[in-house]
Design an enzyme around this catalytic site. Structure first.
Site, mmCIF file in Angstrom:
data_model
loop_
_atom_site.group_PDB
_atom_site.id
_atom_site.type_symbol
_atom_site.label_atom_id
_atom_site.label_comp_id
_atom_site.label_asym_id
_atom_site.label_seq_id
_atom_site.Cartn_x
_atom_site.Cartn_y
_atom_site.Cartn_z
ATOM 1 N N CYS A 206 36.504 68.635 13.726
ATOM 2 C CA CYS A 206 35.945 67.349 14.170
ATOM 3 C C CYS A 206 34.853 67.612 15.202
ATOM 4 O O CYS A 206 34.931 68.567 15.970
ATOM 5 C CB CYS A 206 37.061 66.505 14.789
ATOM 6 S SG CYS A 206 36.525 64.821 15.190
ATOM 7 N N CYS B 172 37.387 65.126 21.612
ATOM 8 C CA CYS B 172 38.354 64.482 22.520
ATOM 9 C C CYS B 172 39.173 65.575 23.219
ATOM 10 O O CYS B 172 39.675 66.503 22.571
ATOM 11 C CB CYS B 172 39.273 63.545 21.746
ATOM 12 S SG CYS B 172 38.359 62.276 20.848
ATOM 13 N N CYS C 299 42.842 66.710 22.196
ATOM 14 C CA CYS C 299 43.067 66.854 20.755
ATOM 15 C C CYS C 299 42.929 68.298 20.292
ATOM 16 O O CYS C 299 41.927 68.967 20.583
ATOM 17 C CB CYS C 299 42.071 65.971 20.007
ATOM 18 S SG CYS C 299 42.121 66.197 18.234
ATOM 19 N N GLY D 129 39.699 64.992 11.911
ATOM 20 C CA GLY D 129 38.371 64.418 11.683
ATOM 21 C C GLY D 129 38.247 62.963 12.082
ATOM 22 O O GLY D 129 39.236 62.273 12.315
ATOM 23 N N SER E 150 41.387 54.979 11.277
ATOM 24 C CA SER E 150 41.487 55.135 12.727
ATOM 25 C C SER E 150 40.227 55.814 13.263
ATOM 26 O O SER E 150 39.877 56.910 12.829
ATOM 27 C CB SER E 150 42.712 55.981 13.062
ATOM 28 O OG SER E 150 42.769 56.210 14.436
ATOM 29 N N SER F 1 41.201 54.378 18.873
ATOM 30 C CA SER F 1 41.821 55.214 19.890
ATOM 31 C C SER F 1 41.119 54.898 21.212
ATOM 32 O O SER F 1 39.923 55.135 21.353
ATOM 33 C CB SER F 1 41.576 56.657 19.432
ATOM 34 O OG SER F 1 42.348 57.534 20.132
ATOM 35 N N ASN G 68 42.566 55.098 25.007
ATOM 36 C CA ASN G 68 42.914 56.183 25.953
ATOM 37 C C ASN G 68 42.303 56.098 27.347
ATOM 38 O O ASN G 68 42.627 56.923 28.210
ATOM 39 C CB ASN G 68 42.594 57.562 25.360
ATOM 40 C CG ASN G 68 43.213 57.711 23.996
ATOM 41 O OD1 ASN G 68 44.355 57.307 23.791
ATOM 42 N ND2 ASN G 68 42.475 58.218 23.043
ATOM 43 N N ASN H 205 51.014 64.642 23.923
ATOM 44 C CA ASN H 205 51.625 65.854 23.380
ATOM 45 C C ASN H 205 50.829 67.029 23.909
ATOM 46 O O ASN H 205 49.681 67.192 23.513
ATOM 47 C CB ASN H 205 51.433 65.893 21.853
ATOM 48 C CG ASN H 205 52.505 65.177 21.104
ATOM 49 O OD1 ASN H 205 53.637 65.118 21.530
ATOM 50 N ND2 ASN H 205 52.128 64.646 19.950
ATOM 51 N N CYS I 183 50.488 63.189 17.323
ATOM 52 C CA CYS I 183 49.141 62.669 17.490
ATOM 53 C C CYS I 183 48.268 63.659 18.275
ATOM 54 O O CYS I 183 48.647 64.119 19.341
ATOM 55 C CB CYS I 183 49.209 61.342 18.219
ATOM 56 S SG CYS I 183 47.621 60.577 18.381
#
Ligand code: SF4
Length: 340
Positions: free
Chosen positions: A112, A116, A119, A159, A191, A215, A217, A291, A334
């Site tokens: 991607c 982020c 991620c 992605g 998403s 998303s 956040n 996570n 996630c």
């Protein structure tokens, strides 16, 4: 060659007409045999059994599902599977059991570009976008190779779907066909991390039943930009404007995802600001504890912090669902895809 996994029914019909002088009748039969029945016995279907010459030629032209499922990892009933694509790159997909059926989380790209911070996929960098065929192939393999009854699709894997808009929307069209996969639009969720031009393009397609997840956040630009570089390009005000203009169905809601990271975006001030950002949009907010991923050294909030954050939003009239992340041990939670 005919790659049925990448062709909406009308295009398949045109191809059969141009190449074989056949039409919708055979295109629908092919869709049924491949997508509903798994494609093992196409030649025995009446539409092809009685046109042996046509079937012999067609069989040679049909491209098999792209990619090979190499590995599966299980945690309770949650299953992550890894597909090796024809060029050797790998993607991940996750089967998530729900109350009545399974949801499949599909990837739309290898890696991607969006970067982020929380991620794992972002850490791989960007390799390439997937074709429609490779996206639909994940659903086909989950259903017919691994044997899962998939009724929902979420584009939340590796992605950013709006960075691969055309292939993703063609995949939605293929998956939606009642003659084939027959997955209703209301059972599919795209998403995005907040790619505003993608939201605007989707608005213009006027598909109110297709679900849109965003998303979030971070409830203010400073917090969000620190976590999600996309916010520097399309700040919260631009994101909200695009959502206000979005043609939601009368009972439709946006799904907002908010990953709670201890000490970063989990204060009561953040909760208040988030409620202000949400108002007056129609939103269902998923709160997800962070996570931990390698390279972003932060912690999950405590259960108490989760509850307090959720309660502040609920008191402001926001519909909140607390999601206790599933799949941590297999890195299928996630933001965790991409450790392959
Ligand atoms: S969270 Fe989604 S958009 Fe952001 S880097 Fe990861 S895969 Fe890309």
């Amino acid at each position: 060659m005919i790659d049925i996994f990448g062709l909406p029914l009308d295009q398949l019909t045109r191809t059969l007409r141009n190449d074989y002088g056949k039409g919708l009748f055979h295109a629908e039969a092919l869709y049924r045999e491949v997508f509903k029945n798994g494609g093992k016995n196409i030649g025995n279907a009446p539409e092809f059994k009685n046109s042996l010459k046509f079937w012999t030629e067609l069989e040679k032209a049909l491209v098999p599902v792209s990619g090979k499922v190499e590995e599966t990892f299980k945690e309770d009933e949650l299953v992550k599977f890894i597909t090796r694509l024809t060029d050797g790159l790998k993607i991940e997909s996750v089967v998530i059991p729900m109350t009545r059926h399974n949801t499949l989380c599909v990837s739309s790209q290898v890696g991607c570009k969006m970067g982020c911070k929380f991620c794992q996929t972002a850490r791989m960098g960007f390799k390439r976008s997937l074709s429609t065929s490779e996206i639909v192939g994940q659903v086909f393999n989950a259903r017919h190779l691994l044997g899962y009854d998939i009724k929902n699709i979420v584009f939340m894997g590796m992605g950013e779907p709006f960075d691969n808009f055309d292939a993703v929307m063609t995949a939605v069209e293929v998956l939606n066909s009642q003659k084939g996969c027959d997955i209703a639009l209301r059972h599919m969720t795209i998403s995005t991390c907040g790619v505003v031009p993608g939201i605007e393009r989707l608005s213009q397609m006027n598909l109110p039943n297709l679900r849109l997840a965003v998303s979030i956040n971070g409830p203010d630009d400073a917090t969000r930009s620190a976590l999600m570089p996309v916010n520097r390009r399309w700040p919260l005000a631009a994101l909200k404007k695009s959502l206000e203009a979005y043609p939601l169905s009368s009972r439709g809601v946006f799904l907002f995802e908010y990953i709670l990271i201890k000490g970063v975006n989990d204060s009561m001030d953040h909760a208040q600001a988030l409620a202000r950002f949400i108002h007056p949009l129609s939103v269902r907010l998923n709160l997800i504890p962070y996570n931990p991923v390698t390279g972003f050294d932060h912690q999950s909030p405590s259960d108490e912090q989760m509850h307090d954050f959720a309660q502040t939003l609920t008191d402001k009239g926001v519909f909140v669902i607390k999601r206790w992340s599933r799949g941590r041990s297999v890195s299928a939670g996630c933001g965790q895809l991409g450790k392959i």
